[in-house]
Design an enzyme around this catalytic site. Structure first.
Site, PDB file in Angstrom:
ATOM      1  N   ASN A   7       0.874  -1.167   0.000  1.00 19.57           N
ATOM      2  CA  ASN A   7       0.000   0.000   0.000  1.00 19.57           C
ATOM      3  C   ASN A   7       0.918   1.226   0.000  1.00 19.57           C
ATOM      4  O   ASN A   7       1.434   1.620   1.048  1.00 19.57           O
ATOM      5  CB  ASN A   7      -0.891  -0.043   1.249  1.00 19.57           C
ATOM      6  N   ARG A  89      -2.550  -2.256  -3.460  1.00 14.87           N
ATOM      7  CA  ARG A  89      -3.739  -1.457  -3.203  1.00 14.87           C
ATOM      8  C   ARG A  89      -3.705  -0.278  -4.159  1.00 14.87           C
ATOM      9  O   ARG A  89      -2.775   0.537  -4.120  1.00 14.87           O
ATOM     10  CB  ARG A  89      -3.749  -0.963  -1.764  1.00 14.87           C
ATOM     11  N   HIS A 178     -12.741   2.987  -0.002  1.00 15.09           N
ATOM     12  CA  HIS A 178     -12.723   1.991   1.099  1.00 15.09           C
ATOM     13  C   HIS A 178     -13.409   0.688   0.699  1.00 15.09           C
ATOM     14  O   HIS A 178     -13.887  -0.058   1.559  1.00 15.09           O
ATOM     15  CB  HIS A 178     -13.456   2.501   2.362  1.00 15.09           C
ATOM     16  N   ARG A 239     -11.240  15.727   7.330  1.00 14.82           N
ATOM     17  CA  ARG A 239     -12.066  16.060   6.157  1.00 14.82           C
ATOM     18  C   ARG A 239     -13.488  16.402   6.590  1.00 14.82           C
ATOM     19  O   ARG A 239     -14.032  15.784   7.511  1.00 14.82           O
ATOM     20  CB  ARG A 239     -12.108  14.876   5.190  1.00 14.82           C
ATOM     21  N   GLU A 383      -7.993  -5.592   5.376  1.00 17.44           N
ATOM     22  CA  GLU A 383      -7.846  -5.323   3.940  1.00 17.44           C
ATOM     23  C   GLU A 383      -6.694  -6.125   3.348  1.00 17.44           C
ATOM     24  O   GLU A 383      -6.764  -6.580   2.209  1.00 17.44           O
ATOM     25  CB  GLU A 383      -7.637  -3.823   3.724  1.00 17.44           C
TER      26      GLU A 383
END
Ligand code: ADP
Length: 399
Positions: A7, A89, A178, A239, A383
């Site tokens: 990743n 990823r 996601h 965010r 993940e």
């Protein structure tokens, strides 16, 4: 089969070595910051280890990570040939990819095309791929996209009500992100129940630094809160989530903010940090809220209220739900947030058992009160495992 999961972000490389058989996670680590003369690589195998090194780019970071994995005492493999595949990823697959794929020239071109949609992510994911192809030439290389799971959204959920020609020209639509995490918890929920994902209607809540919710109808994502960019929907660490676009344009005019400055304000200075003025880290915000800090208290309240509102919305989207599933750093570890997000939802059959909720910290658990028609679950995300499984599946398919 041993799979390396990579990743690669702007400032770090996260890596994991997964045995897709029973052995599971063999190693996981982090190299950061990329671009630094004095970076560090930390990893876990039989214990926790750390080394310092210059990390000028992703390539060097991956090379050092592989060295760590090869270390006779602290590593997890003896030769690089043991690694049969690398799962990357990839943040954005645009409309090209609804599943994971072995990377060939055509796939590479399509991912490069999507870089315009994720300029802060895809280029780093791609430089990780190029380095890995060079360092592990015999391993299969597979791309696993954050957006792929949401390619099943119907047009009514992905269409923005902007001039249609502009949307077509710039590929403006809800993509969602996601996806790997949402897909993992959907699969895991079904596994625990002993059924197939196609048997359930689920509302999945990934609450980490980034936060998103997805309405999953019988295994298919039918709506999700992140949009064209990972900025829409829930309140996140830094965010904003949903905010009136008219207000944002007005603010740009009043404060003379350039688009770049506005983007930074919405991505890096808003969310929990913006409201509380203290931190983007939920643990710290909760601590201050508990100590009576008003803005921290408000940040937690807005964060939880937004989740509750989306639960209601997705309940309507799905015409009922079998379960609400919490995952991600906050979803897995913060009972108070789960309790408040599910407050006053008895009308939807959602009731949490306080003792079970308090006990479910980083553990897989049904936290619903007896008799709750809509179950509430905590399922820690994984993940890396899903990326490794997809990679192994792509390798098997190509044989
Ligand atoms: P990322 O999205 O970067 O993968 P994580 O899923 O690890 O992030 O989630 C990070 C968030 O989880 C942070 O806001 C952190 O404060 C929060 N978190 C982790 N542990 C706890 C805890 N015990 N209580 C509350 N929040 C927690």
């Amino acid at each position: 089969m041993k799979i390396l999961v990579l990743n690669c972000g702007s400032s770090s490389v996260k890596f994991a070595l997964v045995e897709t058989g029973d052995a599971g996670l063999l190693a996981r680590g982090l190299a950061e910051p990329i671009g630094a003369a004095a970076g560090s690589v930390s990893w876990e195998t039989r214990g926790r280890f750390r080394t310092t090194a210059a990390l000028p780019d992703h390539s060097e970071a991956i090379r050092i990570a592989l060295d760590c994995l090869l270390d006779p005492d602290r590593g997890a493999i003896r030769t690089l040939a043991e690694i049969e595949g690398v799962g990357h990823r990839m943040v954005h697959g645009g409309e090209h990819f609804s599943g994971s794929v072995a990377i060939d020239e055509a796939v590479l071109r399509a991912i490069e095309e999507c870089a315009a949609l994720a300029p802060l992510h895809n280029p780093h994911n791609l430089s990780g791929y190029r380095a890995s192809r060079r360092l592990l030439p015999a391993a299969a290389q597979v791309a696993v996209f954050d957006t792929a799971f949401h390619q099943t959204l119907p047009a009514r959920a992905y269409t923005y009500a902007l001039p249609h020609e502009l949307c077509a020209r710039h590929k403006l639509r809800r993509y969602g992100f996601h996806g790997t995490s949402h897909r993992y918890v959907v699969q895991r929920f079904a596994e625990i129940q002993g059924g197939a994902p196609a048997a359930y209607r689920l509302i999945t809540c990934h609450l980490g630094n980034g936060c998103s919710m997805t309405a999953v109808d019988r295994g298919r994502s039918v709506d999700t809160s992140l949009g064209f960019t990972p900025l829409e929907g829930l309140v996140m660490g830094t965010r904003s989530g949903d905010a009136d676009p008219g207000m944002l344009l007005q603010l740009m005019e009043w404060e003379q903010l350039s688009p770049g400055r506005m983007l930074s304000l919405l991505n890096k200075e808003s969310g929990l940090l913006g409201i509380s003025g203290i931190s983007n880290d939920m643990r710290i915000v909760l601590e201050h809220a508990g100590g009576g800090n008003e803005r921290a208290r408000l940040a937690v309240e807005v964060f939880c209220y937004r989740i509750r509102k989306y639960i209601g919305a997705y309940f309507a989207v799905l015409n009922g739900a079998d379960a609400v599933v919490f995952t991600g750093g906050i979803g897995e570890n913060a009972p108070e947030i789960r309790a408040r997000a599910c407050e006053s939802l008895e009308a939807l059959g959602i009731r949490i058992d306080p003792a079970k909720n308090a006990a479910a910290v980083g553990a897989e658990m049904d936290i619903s009160a007896d008799g709750g028609a809509t179950r509430v679950w905590v399922i820690p995300t994984n993940e890396e495992l899903l990326i490794a499984r997809d990679t192994a599946w792509c390798i098997e398919e190509s044989k």
